[in-house]
Design a protein around this motif. Sequence first.
Motif, PDB file in Angstrom:
ATOM      1  N   GLY A 104       0.814  -1.215   0.000  1.00  0.00           N
ATOM      2  CA  GLY A 104       0.000   0.000   0.000  1.00  0.00           C
ATOM      3  C   GLY A 104       0.840   1.254   0.000  1.00  0.00           C
ATOM      4  N   VAL A 105       1.903   1.272   0.817  1.00  0.00           N
ATOM      5  CA  VAL A 105       2.789   2.434   0.880  1.00  0.00           C
ATOM      6  C   VAL A 105       3.495   2.629  -0.459  1.00  0.00           C
ATOM      7  CG1 VAL A 105       4.912   3.300   1.933  1.00  0.00           C
ATOM      8  CG2 VAL A 105       3.117   2.343   3.376  1.00  0.00           C
ATOM      9  N   PHE A 106       3.929   1.542  -1.076  1.00  0.00           N
ATOM     10  CA  PHE A 106       4.634   1.608  -2.361  1.00  0.00           C
ATOM     11  C   PHE A 106       3.740   2.211  -3.446  1.00  0.00           C
ATOM     12  CE2 PHE A 106       5.591  -0.304  -6.496  1.00  0.00           C
ATOM     13  CZ  PHE A 106       6.932   0.026  -6.644  1.00  0.00           C
ATOM     14  N   VAL A 107       2.518   1.717  -3.538  1.00  0.00           N
ATOM     15  CA  VAL A 107       1.583   2.239  -4.551  1.00  0.00           C
ATOM     16  C   VAL A 107       1.310   3.715  -4.304  1.00  0.00           C
ATOM     17  CG1 VAL A 107      -0.787   2.088  -5.399  1.00  0.00           C
ATOM     18  CG2 VAL A 107       0.523  -0.003  -4.997  1.00  0.00           C
ATOM     19  N   GLN A 170      13.629   7.030  12.440  1.00  0.00           N
ATOM     20  CA  GLN A 170      12.612   8.011  12.848  1.00  0.00           C
ATOM     21  C   GLN A 170      11.219   7.586  12.417  1.00  0.00           C
ATOM     22  OE1 GLN A 170      14.316  11.767  11.253  1.00  0.00           O
ATOM     23  NE2 GLN A 170      13.910  12.573  13.277  1.00  0.00           N
ATOM     24  N   TRP A 171      11.097   7.139  11.182  1.00  0.00           N
ATOM     25  CA  TRP A 171       9.779   6.776  10.670  1.00  0.00           C
ATOM     26  C   TRP A 171       9.202   5.585  11.428  1.00  0.00           C
ATOM     27  CZ3 TRP A 171       9.185   7.396   4.635  1.00  0.00           C
ATOM     28  CH2 TRP A 171       9.322   8.742   4.319  1.00  0.00           C
ATOM     29  N   VAL A 172      10.056   4.637  11.814  1.00  0.00           N
ATOM     30  CA  VAL A 172       9.560   3.509  12.607  1.00  0.00           C
ATOM     31  C   VAL A 172       9.181   3.987  14.011  1.00  0.00           C
ATOM     32  CG1 VAL A 172      10.112   1.277  13.612  1.00  0.00           C
ATOM     33  CG2 VAL A 172      10.899   1.811  11.308  1.00  0.00           C
ATOM     34  N   ALA A 173      10.071   4.759  14.627  1.00  0.00           N
ATOM     35  CA  ALA A 173       9.841   5.197  16.009  1.00  0.00           C
ATOM     36  C   ALA A 173       8.654   6.147  16.125  1.00  0.00           C
ATOM     37  CB  ALA A 173      11.104   5.865  16.553  1.00  0.00           C
ATOM     38  N   LEU A 174       8.476   7.025  15.111  1.00  0.00           N
ATOM     39  CA  LEU A 174       7.380   7.992  15.155  1.00  0.00           C
ATOM     40  C   LEU A 174       6.086   7.440  14.559  1.00  0.00           C
ATOM     41  CD1 LEU A 174       9.294  11.249  14.118  1.00  0.00           C
ATOM     42  CD2 LEU A 174       8.563  10.565  16.409  1.00  0.00           C
ATOM     43  N   GLY A 175       6.128   6.159  14.187  1.00  0.00           N
ATOM     44  CA  GLY A 175       4.948   5.565  13.589  1.00  0.00           C
ATOM     45  C   GLY A 175       3.734   5.594  14.491  1.00  0.00           C
ATOM     46  N   ILE A 176       3.950   5.579  15.795  1.00  0.00           N
ATOM     47  CA  ILE A 176       2.835   5.591  16.735  1.00  0.00           C
ATOM     48  C   ILE A 176       1.932   6.808  16.529  1.00  0.00           C
ATOM     49  CG2 ILE A 176       4.197   6.771  18.506  1.00  0.00           C
ATOM     50  CD1 ILE A 176       2.638   5.203  20.597  1.00  0.00           C
ATOM     51  N   ALA A 227       8.507   3.097   6.502  1.00  0.00           N
ATOM     52  CA  ALA A 227       7.201   3.752   6.576  1.00  0.00           C
ATOM     53  C   ALA A 227       6.109   2.732   6.882  1.00  0.00           C
ATOM     54  CB  ALA A 227       6.902   4.468   5.260  1.00  0.00           C
ATOM     55  N   ALA A 228       6.172   1.567   6.234  1.00  0.00           N
ATOM     56  CA  ALA A 228       5.182   0.523   6.481  1.00  0.00           C
ATOM     57  C   ALA A 228       5.239   0.051   7.933  1.00  0.00           C
ATOM     58  CB  ALA A 228       5.425  -0.651   5.530  1.00  0.00           C
ATOM     59  N   ALA A 229       6.454  -0.090   8.466  1.00  0.00           N
ATOM     60  CA  ALA A 229       6.608  -0.507   9.861  1.00  0.00           C
ATOM     61  C   ALA A 229       6.010   0.530  10.806  1.00  0.00           C
ATOM     62  CB  ALA A 229       8.087  -0.737  10.172  1.00  0.00           C
ATOM     63  N   GLY A 230       6.310   1.806  10.546  1.00  0.00           N
ATOM     64  CA  GLY A 230       5.773   2.866  11.387  1.00  0.00           C
ATOM     65  C   GLY A 230       4.256   2.910  11.361  1.00  0.00           C
ATOM     66  N   LEU A 231       3.686   2.765  10.170  1.00  0.00           N
ATOM     67  CA  LEU A 231       2.227   2.814  10.054  1.00  0.00           C
ATOM     68  C   LEU A 231       1.568   1.583  10.670  1.00  0.00           C
ATOM     69  CD1 LEU A 231       1.821   4.300   6.455  1.00  0.00           C
ATOM     70  CD2 LEU A 231       1.448   5.446   8.656  1.00  0.00           C
ATOM     71  N   LYS A 232       2.259   0.448  10.632  1.00  0.00           N
ATOM     72  CA  LYS A 232       1.687  -0.734  11.264  1.00  0.00           C
ATOM     73  C   LYS A 232       1.647  -0.570  12.783  1.00  0.00           C
ATOM     74  CE  LYS A 232       1.646  -5.745  11.201  1.00  0.00           C
ATOM     75  NZ  LYS A 232       2.257  -6.990  10.672  1.00  0.00           N
ATOM     76  N   ILE A 233       2.647   0.097  13.349  1.00  0.00           N
ATOM     77  CA  ILE A 233       2.610   0.398  14.778  1.00  0.00           C
ATOM     78  C   ILE A 233       1.418   1.294  15.083  1.00  0.00           C
ATOM     79  CG2 ILE A 233       3.814   1.621  16.637  1.00  0.00           C
ATOM     80  CD1 ILE A 233       6.446   0.695  15.417  1.00  0.00           C
ATOM     81  N   PHE A 234       1.183   2.277  14.223  1.00  0.00           N
ATOM     82  CA  PHE A 234       0.046   3.181  14.409  1.00  0.00           C
ATOM     83  C   PHE A 234      -1.278   2.416  14.350  1.00  0.00           C
ATOM     84  CE2 PHE A 234      -3.157   5.979  12.371  1.00  0.00           C
ATOM     85  CZ  PHE A 234      -3.295   6.907  13.399  1.00  0.00           C
TER      86      PHE A 234
END
Length: 331
Positions: A104-107, A170-176, A227-234
Amino acid sequence: MDPALLAELRGPAWARLSTLASRNTLTAAEAEEFLLLYRSASKDLSRIQTVAPDSEVSIRLSNIIHRSRMQLTGVPLGLRGSLVQFWVVSLPAALYSLRWMFLGVFVFFVGLSVLTTVWALYTPGALESFGTEEMRRQLAEEDFVDYYFEHPSGFFTVGVWANNAWIAVQWVALGILGFPVILGLIVNAVNVGLSGAVMFEFGHGAEFFRYILPHGIPEITCILIAAAAGLKIFVSWVVPGPLPRRAALARAARSLITVALGLVVLLFLSGIIEGFVTPSALPDVVRIGIGAALTVGIVVYAIVLGRPALLAGDTGDLSEDRAGYQVVAVD
């Protein structure tokens, strides 16, 4: 089910489990008894937590189960075993678990980049807002390519790697929080799209792809994985599923920080390509092929090792004895 009644019925078995869990050594018969009691008590805990997760019985049994789990998995892996566990099981499992979020992030990223390029090229006055014609010509005819030759390859590699690794972490950590990752995706996609539009405007579209694809394919892949990892945490925080919200968030964060650590290494490989391969005199097909090979390697690594690990129940999270068993606490 009444937790107090279950505690009265199962209390002697729980006490025996607690006693065995406190021993340093067990006989063969005791070890067999210990395993049977542990499995039975785990089922009891699951039943209690469905009806009275904050009860005193739940807290007491959680602690017994936690100590028993430590008894079962108390032998440390050691440095070598931990590294093997990380690279062969935990990281690929965590990467594979992100496959749909990554798609989804890639598209979204590629689609927005292409739309930005088309919009900027065919909308009157759009490129003028990006800079004067002289500035745009300077970027297209000199600056874009010169960027890869300004510094020694080793220095350039380390600089690019440090910057990209910092962004990924940062993107993983701030994903929340969700929005920093989404905003970062939008800003970077628009920047790529506008840069491409300027290059095409002055007839240098081929050079745009020649210099961005060799390192850009694996680099963007890694950044989009972050980005996908960060959004999955969210998502785990917003939609926790059957777990309590805090437990779901903690599990996702522990699992996906694993991804951040792995991306630091993968982005170093991408940095080497950007520092040494992109500005090299190798044929275009070779330079782009090297970057594509690294990306394919990441995908194959995640599928071949990650799929069986995930099916076996490994999500990249810490083992329960290190992450901490879910102990219910009463304020």
